[in-house]
Motif scaffolding. Sequence first.
Motif, short mmCIF file in Angstrom:
data_model
loop_
_atom_site.label_atom_id
_atom_site.label_comp_id
_atom_site.label_asym_id
_atom_site.label_seq_id
_atom_site.Cartn_x
_atom_site.Cartn_y
_atom_site.Cartn_z
N LYS A 48 -19.67 -12.22 -21.87
CA LYS A 48 -18.68 -13.26 -22.18
C LYS A 48 -18.03 -13.07 -23.54
O LYS A 48 -16.83 -13.29 -23.69
N PHE A 49 -18.80 -12.66 -24.55
CA PHE A 49 -18.19 -12.50 -25.87
C PHE A 49 -17.20 -11.34 -25.89
O PHE A 49 -16.20 -11.38 -26.60
N VAL A 50 -17.43 -10.33 -25.06
CA VAL A 50 -16.47 -9.22 -24.95
C VAL A 50 -15.24 -9.69 -24.19
O VAL A 50 -14.10 -9.37 -24.57
N LYS A 51 -15.46 -10.47 -23.14
CA LYS A 51 -14.32 -11.02 -22.39
C LYS A 51 -13.44 -11.89 -23.28
O LYS A 51 -12.21 -11.83 -23.19
N LEU A 52 -14.06 -12.70 -24.14
CA LEU A 52 -13.29 -13.53 -25.06
C LEU A 52 -12.44 -12.66 -25.99
O LEU A 52 -11.27 -12.96 -26.22
N THR A 53 -13.01 -11.60 -26.49
CA THR A 53 -12.27 -10.70 -27.37
C THR A 53 -11.11 -10.05 -26.61
O THR A 53 -10.00 -9.95 -27.14
N LEU A 54 -11.35 -9.63 -25.39
CA LEU A 54 -10.29 -9.01 -24.60
C LEU A 54 -9.21 -10.01 -24.23
O LEU A 54 -8.02 -9.69 -24.25
#
Length: 112
Positions: A48-54
Motif C-alpha cells: 500500500k505505501f508503494v501504491k500511495l507513492t505511485l
Amino acid sequence: MWKILRFFARFYTPGKFIYFIRTTGRKIKFLPKLLTIFYCMQDKDTPKFVKLTLMAALGYVIFPFDFMPDAIFGLGWLDDAAVVAAALRFAGMYVKPEHKARVRRMFPFLRV
C-alpha cells in the motif's frame, strides 16, 4: 512527506488517468513509464505505501498546476519526468516483468 503524497494522490483516479492519456499521452516521451507505474499500482502484490507513492506520482503528472507549468515548450514536462523516474526507482523491486511486458505489447519498438 505523507501529506504531500496524499495531496497529489487525491488527483489520481483511473478515469482521470485514462482521460489524461487520451488527451496528452502522445505529447510526452515518458508515456511507457507512466503505464508501467499504472500497472504496478494495479497489482495486488504491490504494498500500500508503494501504491500511495505511485498514485502521488500519477496525480502530480495529471495535476494541472505543476512546479514547472507543462505549457512551457521543451521544459514543462521535465519536472513530471523527474517525478515519474523517482517513483519508478522507489518502486523498482515491485515492478514485475509482467508490467513491462504489458507496456511492451502497446509500444513494441520502445525500451521500457
